[in-house]
Scaffold this motif. Sequence first.
Motif: not given
Length: 169
Positions: A77-94
């Motif tokens: 099952t899908i827990m998260a969908i994350v869009q990240v622009p080029r050259g960037h990072s996203e930190k998410i809590e799981m």
Amino acid sequence: MQNIQFADEKNSQPNALENFEKDEQRRKEEANINAQPFLAKVMLRYSDDGSVKGQMQLTSSNKKDAVFIIRNKLNNTIMAIVQVPRGHSEKIEMPVGEYLIEYAQGDGVWQGLGEFWGYGTHFNKSRLHHSVYQEIIPNGTRTHGTGIILDVEDGTVSEDISKKQFVSD
């Protein structure tokens, strides 16, 4: 008398190549009409039941935007969908657990989560082990998470998947 057509005469009906060219032009026009700005976005789908969480970092390449899907390894099952622009990072809590990470990248115009980047979209599934886990240390515990970095030598090992696999729940 036999009707002879010369090579330099203009045919009144377009040939297959001209039809292909018109279809490609129409597709590009539709993509531009549906164009949207690609923005960083995090969408989570899990209950906040107080369980232990850890950070996962998702990093796009310097050349392309990316959409990441994080799936629960046990039931897909899908827990998260994350869009990240080029050259960037996203930190998410799981929550603590085992995960599968899939991602899409494209060269075309961003058209949203329905069409992605159009025909230029590539869908992949990471073959690395991704998890959030706790480590026992002398003064308690420490939580770790493993994410993904695209387009670097040690960042990911992936396989191609279909759009249907990518968008399925």
